[in-house]
Design a protein around this motif. Sequence first.
Motif, PDB file in Angstrom:
ATOM      1  N   ARG A 147      13.154 -30.780 -24.601  1.00  0.00           N
ATOM      2  CA  ARG A 147      13.582 -29.505 -25.172  1.00  0.00           C
ATOM      3  C   ARG A 147      13.233 -28.351 -24.229  1.00  0.00           C
ATOM      4  N   PHE A 148      12.157 -28.520 -23.464  1.00  0.00           N
ATOM      5  CA  PHE A 148      11.779 -27.468 -22.524  1.00  0.00           C
ATOM      6  C   PHE A 148      12.878 -27.239 -21.497  1.00  0.00           C
ATOM      7  N   TRP A 149      13.418 -28.316 -20.913  1.00  0.00           N
ATOM      8  CA  TRP A 149      14.445 -28.138 -19.887  1.00  0.00           C
ATOM      9  C   TRP A 149      15.702 -27.515 -20.472  1.00  0.00           C
ATOM     10  N   ALA A 150      16.081 -27.941 -21.673  1.00  0.00           N
ATOM     11  CA  ALA A 150      17.272 -27.358 -22.304  1.00  0.00           C
ATOM     12  C   ALA A 150      17.049 -25.875 -22.615  1.00  0.00           C
ATOM     13  N   ALA A 151      15.884 -25.557 -23.131  1.00  0.00           N
ATOM     14  CA  ALA A 151      15.581 -24.166 -23.465  1.00  0.00           C
ATOM     15  C   ALA A 151      15.439 -23.310 -22.214  1.00  0.00           C
ATOM     16  N   LEU A 152      14.869 -23.886 -21.136  1.00  0.00           N
ATOM     17  CA  LEU A 152      14.684 -23.117 -19.904  1.00  0.00           C
ATOM     18  C   LEU A 152      16.028 -22.761 -19.270  1.00  0.00           C
ATOM     19  N   ARG A 153      16.961 -23.713 -19.272  1.00  0.00           N
ATOM     20  CA  ARG A 153      18.293 -23.413 -18.706  1.00  0.00           C
ATOM     21  C   ARG A 153      18.937 -22.251 -19.454  1.00  0.00           C
ATOM     22  N   ASN A 154      18.873 -22.303 -20.778  1.00  0.00           N
ATOM     23  CA  ASN A 154      19.480 -21.234 -21.580  1.00  0.00           C
ATOM     24  C   ASN A 154      18.757 -19.911 -21.358  1.00  0.00           C
ATOM     25  N   PHE A 155      17.436 -19.965 -21.270  1.00  0.00           N
ATOM     26  CA  PHE A 155      16.648 -18.748 -21.063  1.00  0.00           C
ATOM     27  C   PHE A 155      16.978 -18.098 -19.723  1.00  0.00           C
ATOM     28  N   GLN A 187      19.708 -18.374 -17.933  1.00  0.00           N
ATOM     29  CA  GLN A 187      21.058 -17.827 -17.944  1.00  0.00           C
ATOM     30  C   GLN A 187      21.136 -16.477 -18.642  1.00  0.00           C
ATOM     31  N   LEU A 188      20.323 -16.299 -19.683  1.00  0.00           N
ATOM     32  CA  LEU A 188      20.357 -15.055 -20.443  1.00  0.00           C
ATOM     33  C   LEU A 188      19.404 -13.990 -19.895  1.00  0.00           C
ATOM     34  N   HIS A 189      18.529 -14.361 -18.946  1.00  0.00           N
ATOM     35  CA  HIS A 189      17.555 -13.421 -18.378  1.00  0.00           C
ATOM     36  C   HIS A 189      17.611 -13.461 -16.851  1.00  0.00           C
ATOM     37  N   LEU A 190      18.827 -13.419 -16.309  1.00  0.00           N
ATOM     38  CA  LEU A 190      19.014 -13.589 -14.871  1.00  0.00           C
ATOM     39  C   LEU A 190      18.297 -12.521 -14.051  1.00  0.00           C
ATOM     40  N   ASP A 191      18.295 -11.314 -14.486  1.00  0.00           N
ATOM     41  CA  ASP A 191      17.744 -10.213 -13.702  1.00  0.00           C
ATOM     42  C   ASP A 191      16.290  -9.894 -14.050  1.00  0.00           C
ATOM     43  N   GLU A 192      15.656 -10.808 -14.767  1.00  0.00           N
ATOM     44  CA  GLU A 192      14.281 -10.546 -15.196  1.00  0.00           C
ATOM     45  C   GLU A 192      13.294 -11.453 -14.469  1.00  0.00           C
ATOM     46  N   GLN A 193      12.049 -11.057 -14.460  1.00  0.00           N
ATOM     47  CA  GLN A 193      11.005 -11.809 -13.770  1.00  0.00           C
ATOM     48  C   GLN A 193      10.675 -13.087 -14.532  1.00  0.00           C
ATOM     49  N   PHE A 194      10.392 -14.143 -13.791  1.00  0.00           N
ATOM     50  CA  PHE A 194      10.039 -15.430 -14.380  1.00  0.00           C
ATOM     51  C   PHE A 194       8.675 -15.278 -15.066  1.00  0.00           C
ATOM     52  N   PRO A 195       8.590 -15.421 -16.407  1.00  0.00           N
ATOM     53  CA  PRO A 195       7.309 -15.208 -17.110  1.00  0.00           C
ATOM     54  C   PRO A 195       6.234 -16.190 -16.642  1.00  0.00           C
ATOM     55  N   LEU A 196       4.991 -15.744 -16.696  1.00  0.00           N
ATOM     56  CA  LEU A 196       3.873 -16.522 -16.171  1.00  0.00           C
ATOM     57  C   LEU A 196       3.728 -17.878 -16.855  1.00  0.00           C
ATOM     58  N   HIS A 197       3.689 -17.893 -18.195  1.00  0.00           N
ATOM     59  CA  HIS A 197       3.450 -19.162 -18.896  1.00  0.00           C
ATOM     60  C   HIS A 197       4.645 -20.098 -18.762  1.00  0.00           C
ATOM     61  N   ALA A 198       5.854 -19.549 -18.695  1.00  0.00           N
ATOM     62  CA  ALA A 198       7.026 -20.389 -18.456  1.00  0.00           C
ATOM     63  C   ALA A 198       6.947 -21.009 -17.064  1.00  0.00           C
ATOM     64  N   MET A 199       6.441 -20.229 -16.101  1.00  0.00           N
ATOM     65  CA  MET A 199       6.258 -20.743 -14.738  1.00  0.00           C
ATOM     66  C   MET A 199       5.223 -21.863 -14.727  1.00  0.00           C
ATOM     67  N   GLU A 200       4.143 -21.684 -15.475  1.00  0.00           N
ATOM     68  CA  GLU A 200       3.113 -22.719 -15.549  1.00  0.00           C
ATOM     69  C   GLU A 200       3.677 -23.998 -16.167  1.00  0.00           C
ATOM     70  N   ALA A 222      12.858 -20.238 -28.487  1.00  0.00           N
ATOM     71  CA  ALA A 222      13.111 -21.667 -28.301  1.00  0.00           C
ATOM     72  C   ALA A 222      12.296 -22.213 -27.132  1.00  0.00           C
ATOM     73  N   LEU A 223      12.246 -21.452 -26.029  1.00  0.00           N
ATOM     74  CA  LEU A 223      11.477 -21.894 -24.869  1.00  0.00           C
ATOM     75  C   LEU A 223       9.982 -21.934 -25.194  1.00  0.00           C
ATOM     76  N   PHE A 224       9.509 -20.920 -25.854  1.00  0.00           N
ATOM     77  CA  PHE A 224       8.080 -20.873 -26.172  1.00  0.00           C
ATOM     78  C   PHE A 224       7.682 -22.016 -27.098  1.00  0.00           C
ATOM     79  N   TYR A 225       8.470 -22.275 -28.136  1.00  0.00           N
ATOM     80  CA  TYR A 225       8.073 -23.313 -29.089  1.00  0.00           C
ATOM     81  C   TYR A 225       8.325 -24.714 -28.540  1.00  0.00           C
ATOM     82  N   ALA A 226       9.245 -24.871 -27.573  1.00  0.00           N
ATOM     83  CA  ALA A 226       9.341 -26.149 -26.871  1.00  0.00           C
ATOM     84  C   ALA A 226       8.079 -26.390 -26.058  1.00  0.00           C
ATOM     85  N   MET A 227       7.540 -25.317 -25.465  1.00  0.00           N
ATOM     86  CA  MET A 227       6.273 -25.421 -24.745  1.00  0.00           C
ATOM     87  C   MET A 227       5.130 -25.716 -25.707  1.00  0.00           C
TER      88      MET A 227
END
Length: 613
Positions: free
Chosen positions: A508-516, A518-531, A496-501
């Motif tokens: 849709r990006f902000w909604a998808a990012l919040r959900n992402f 929350q579900l990936h709290l202990d993971e590194q912030f992906p590069l393209h999502a950061m961009e 959802a986050l990727f296709y909103a991008m």
Amino acid sequence: MINKSKASDAVLFGSLLAFIAFVVYILYINQEVFYTAHDRSEFIFGAPFFHTLLSKPFGLMQYAGAWLTQLFCKPGVGTAVMMTIWILIFCVGAKAFRLKGSASALMILPIACLLVSVVDLGYWIYISIIRGYWFSQSVGYLCMLLLLWAARQTARKWHLVWYLIAFCIYPVLGWFALLFILCLAISEKPTWRELLGIAVLLFTANIWHTQFYSNLKFDDVVMAGFPRFVTPSDVCPHLAIPFWVLGIVSVLIPLFSRLGNLPHTAEQTGSHSLTTKRLITQTTRFVPVLCAFASIIFTSSLMYHDKNYIDEMHMVRIACDDNWKGVLQIAEENKKPTSTMMFLKNIALMNEGGLLDRSFKLGNNAVDINNPDTLHVTLLDIASPLVYYNYGMVNEAIRLNFENAIQAGFSPFYLKVLARCALAVGDQKLVERYTTILHHRPFYGNWQPAPVTEKIKELQKCYSDELTGVENSDSYLVNGISLWYESNSKVASEQALFYAMLRCDSRRFWAALRNFVQLHLDEQFPLHAMEAYILFMDKAPEEKRMMLPVEQSVFDRYKQFWATLEEKVKPGMTLEQAGEEMRDEFGDTYWWYNLFGRKPINIHGNVGHEVAS
């Protein structure tokens, strides 16, 4: 002094060797095309398919061609069989047309026509409904030559019987029966028998249509078996050129054969001057070189060959086997992918990991297919059932499979995807039905659908089982998946986050990012999502945004991106021009895609318009 006979033999041998090497090369670089030909060609074992084809003239040749096309499952095997048929055509044709010495090289020309016919289709390969196309013309032509050889072994008084035989076997050989009559009629000096043969030629198709095939359209009976590339919206006459040339060459060869025999006749009768005999002999000596050269030029000028065309076929082939590493390897080597390649690459990243770290580095700026025809081919025709299946949209994949298969035939590609869909929905009886059909094909005796992956099972739960209307556009997939931002699935939240991008939709990006997050709290912030986060924070200041830490190096590169853009943009320059200048430095970023990339849906922006000064 070199013996003239040996010199002629050397020229003939060298020309044949050069042409054979050229044919082998052309067949080698089209191995993916031949595999796709088998993958998109229908052959159903059993009486119904056989009788369906035999209900039309030329049906037996189509059935034989459809069976032989199955051998392209192993492209090396299929091409070996095809070359064997062409070698037989050369040998039998030389006998049938009574070509001697260097004149036998004339049979290179019909083989060149048949070669062109299997390498010039382009994207018609995905939608053509001509059963057995890949072998039926070669087999039909070989049968015609065998018939001509047999006819010319009999006394001339029996030619009338052969004309009647050709009339009787028109439902078998189709337009090749007419070609046989024409070749036999002009192979000798015209008499009343040849005139009668021409009359048979003119009325054969009409008689068969009115007396035996009145239930068919007249166009399907006249010149039966002559390939026509027509859809309700497209017509492609240039694909028929090889067959028109094949017919013309086959008619001209007997005339040349009669001319080539003049020196031998003159020696017996003394009716020709020595000068005339020498002239004909010297001209004949150069025939092999001219035929080989003309055939190579003819094939090269009409063959369709495009890197994306081949890469696309290869990617679909290995994606069907879940070879995602292989898909990514092709994606790394291809910098300007088509829409189909882009979707398959992103599915591969979903399965192998790194979608939000690598996707824009590998490229999401889909280019148009290089299609010289007016034919409109999309993801729907090439790989959409496979794409929908891998995104867990199983019912949509089944529907698209049936829609395409009803038009183009239940080929291995559609049967394999249908079997995988049946396994995904737990219908073992359907799995057995589809695999049983496949098991009757060569090389598919032990084929079974691959197990359903955990990602597909997870995505199935995120998508409604109801069919909401499947469109044949990329935007349908992008728009639909970008709405999965309320799912509690890690896989779905990433998609959802990727296709909103990809959709360049900040809401849709902000909604998808919040959900992402929350579900990936202990993971590194992906590069393209950061961009994307940096860009939308800067350019789309909606309320209720999230505050997330970003790497300083990424933020510095973002500032450099805008500084470079300001330097390069000049009054009157379009965004496309500015994007091309910045592609080498920033083409691996989401920012470049957002501003300059080709979007799968229409969005607001000034892409294509002049940049303000």
